[in-house]
Design a protein around this motif. Structure first.
Motif, PDB file in Angstrom:
ATOM      1  N   MET A   1      15.206   1.572   3.879  1.00 24.55           N
ATOM      2  CA  MET A   1      15.025   0.048   4.465  1.00 24.55           C
ATOM      3  C   MET A   1      13.693  -0.321   5.061  1.00 24.55           C
ATOM      4  O   MET A   1      13.344  -1.210   5.212  1.00 24.55           O
ATOM      5  CB  MET A   1      16.115  -0.136   5.495  1.00 24.55           C
ATOM      6  N   PRO A   2      13.080   0.853   5.843  1.00 28.11           N
ATOM      7  CA  PRO A   2      11.910   0.501   6.326  1.00 28.11           C
ATOM      8  C   PRO A   2      10.799   0.031   5.233  1.00 28.11           C
ATOM      9  O   PRO A   2      10.116  -0.747   5.390  1.00 28.11           O
ATOM     10  CB  PRO A   2      11.282   1.941   7.113  1.00 28.11           C
ATOM     11  N   VAL A   3      10.709   0.705   4.025  1.00 24.40           N
ATOM     12  CA  VAL A   3       9.938   0.372   2.997  1.00 24.40           C
ATOM     13  C   VAL A   3      10.186  -0.958   2.757  1.00 24.40           C
ATOM     14  O   VAL A   3       9.411  -1.698   2.323  1.00 24.40           O
ATOM     15  CB  VAL A   3       9.935   1.454   1.672  1.00 24.40           C
ATOM     16  N   LEU A   4      11.577  -1.309   2.195  1.00 23.01           N
ATOM     17  CA  LEU A   4      11.997  -2.614   1.796  1.00 23.01           C
ATOM     18  C   LEU A   4      11.596  -3.872   2.798  1.00 23.01           C
ATOM     19  O   LEU A   4      10.861  -4.634   2.395  1.00 23.01           O
ATOM     20  CB  LEU A   4      13.281  -2.533   1.280  1.00 23.01           C
ATOM     21  N   THR A   5      11.610  -3.218   4.144  1.00 23.08           N
ATOM     22  CA  THR A   5      11.203  -4.361   5.182  1.00 23.08           C
ATOM     23  C   THR A   5       9.909  -4.627   5.050  1.00 23.08           C
ATOM     24  O   THR A   5       9.380  -5.914   5.201  1.00 23.08           O
ATOM     25  CB  THR A   5      11.882  -3.979   6.469  1.00 23.08           C
ATOM     26  N   PHE A   6       9.134  -3.738   4.957  1.00 24.90           N
ATOM     27  CA  PHE A   6       7.558  -3.610   4.885  1.00 24.90           C
ATOM     28  C   PHE A   6       7.172  -4.830   3.813  1.00 24.90           C
ATOM     29  O   PHE A   6       6.339  -5.536   3.856  1.00 24.90           O
ATOM     30  CB  PHE A   6       6.948  -2.501   5.346  1.00 24.90           C
ATOM     31  N   ALA A   7       7.562  -3.988   2.746  1.00 22.69           N
ATOM     32  CA  ALA A   7       7.444  -4.784   1.338  1.00 22.69           C
ATOM     33  C   ALA A   7       7.688  -6.283   1.534  1.00 22.69           C
ATOM     34  O   ALA A   7       6.801  -7.162   1.025  1.00 22.69           O
ATOM     35  CB  ALA A   7       8.029  -3.877   0.253  1.00 22.69           C
ATOM     36  N   ALA A   8       8.701  -6.640   1.771  1.00 15.06           N
ATOM     37  CA  ALA A   8       9.308  -8.041   2.072  1.00 15.06           C
ATOM     38  C   ALA A   8       8.470  -8.919   2.936  1.00 15.06           C
ATOM     39  O   ALA A   8       8.080 -10.009   2.408  1.00 15.06           O
ATOM     40  CB  ALA A   8      10.741  -8.053   2.477  1.00 15.06           C
ATOM     41  N   ALA A   9       8.069  -8.352   3.911  1.00 13.16           N
ATOM     42  CA  ALA A   9       7.256  -9.129   4.686  1.00 13.16           C
ATOM     43  C   ALA A   9       5.856  -9.323   4.246  1.00 13.16           C
ATOM     44  O   ALA A   9       5.134 -10.367   4.310  1.00 13.16           O
ATOM     45  CB  ALA A   9       6.935  -8.325   6.136  1.00 13.16           C
ATOM     46  N   ALA A  10       5.493  -8.212   3.494  1.00  8.57           N
ATOM     47  CA  ALA A  10       4.056  -8.483   2.816  1.00  8.57           C
ATOM     48  C   ALA A  10       3.909  -9.343   1.673  1.00  8.57           C
ATOM     49  O   ALA A  10       3.189 -10.253   1.572  1.00  8.57           O
ATOM     50  CB  ALA A  10       3.512  -6.845   2.220  1.00  8.57           C
TER      51      ALA A  10
END
Length: 230
Positions: free
Chosen positions: A1-10
């Motif tokens: 989830m941290p990776v998905l969250t960071f990627a989504a924000a980017a």
């Protein structure tokens, strides 16, 4: 989830467009489902440029998208497809209907298993081998499924993602089904794939898949979930 969250924000900061890309794919037994990916291209790309295909220097790919594609992070939302029972962690990669409609009777056997995030063809050349070879590798996987084989595929898939290998074809462009047969840019030879080593005393039994074996009572490999085999 941290990776998905960071990627989504980017993705959102990059061009303000939607985070997810949704596309209909063909699942087990030919049933359609909506596959999820992180969006790596500009909105409406399916009607422009290479269409359903993608290239290493494709102008439709966003800046963030290039990074996500190279590390295969764009595939992470498919974990939700796994939880929904539409996909497995391991299995043949799901394709679009226009490609499935061109399958031979033998190749239709690929639909006996749930499609996967990682697959035997993906860790044996991915987009750098031709479609005929990819499907043969997938059929071999279905006929020789084991939990050990799935673990081997998951480990090799992680290494492939880290290396960014095979994201595009040998000429820098992913190939449509049937379009790379006989071309020099595809590695279609037997050496393009490999089988996991077996310990002495554990011979491999390979049952060739005939054109009419999609309904012969054989069981496809079970779906592999985060907590085990289901």
């Amino acid at each position: 989830m941290p990776v998905l969250t960071f990627a989504a924000a980017a993705i959102k900061v990059d061009d303000g467009g939607p985070v997810l890309f949704r596309q209909e794919r063909v699942g087990v037994a030919g049933e359609p489902f909506t596959m999820l990916k992180l969006r790596t291209m500009t909105v409406g790309t399916e009607q422009a440029g290479l269409g359903l295909l993608a290239g290493r220097n494709d102008p439709r790919t966003t800046r963030v998208g290039r990074v996500l594609r190279r590390a295969s992070i764009d595939e992470l939302p498919q974990l939700f497809n796994v939880l929904a029972g539409q996909m497995s962690l391991v299995g043949p990669r799901p394709t679009v209907r226009s490609q499935v409609d061109r399958y031979s009777a033998r190749q239709m056997g690929r639909l006996r298993a749930h499609p996967g995030i990682a697959g035997w063809a993906q860790v044996n050349g991915r987009n750098q081998i031709c479609w005929d070879r990819r499907i043969e590798l997938d059929l071999w996987y279905i006929d020789n499924w084991s939990l050990r084989l799935d673990l081997v595929i998951l480990w090799r898939a992680l290494l492939t993602a880290v290396a960014g290998a095979g994201t595009y074809g040998a000429d820098g462009v992913t190939q449509d089904f049937g379009s790379c047969q006989g071309e020099g840019g595809c590695r279609c030879g037997q050496a393009a794939g490999s089988h996991p080593r077996r310990r002495r005393g554990h011979p491999r039994t390979v049952a060739p898949l005939s054109a009419d074996r999609t309904g012969d009572g054989q069981h496809p490999p079970p779906r592999v979930l985060a907590g085990g085999v289901a």
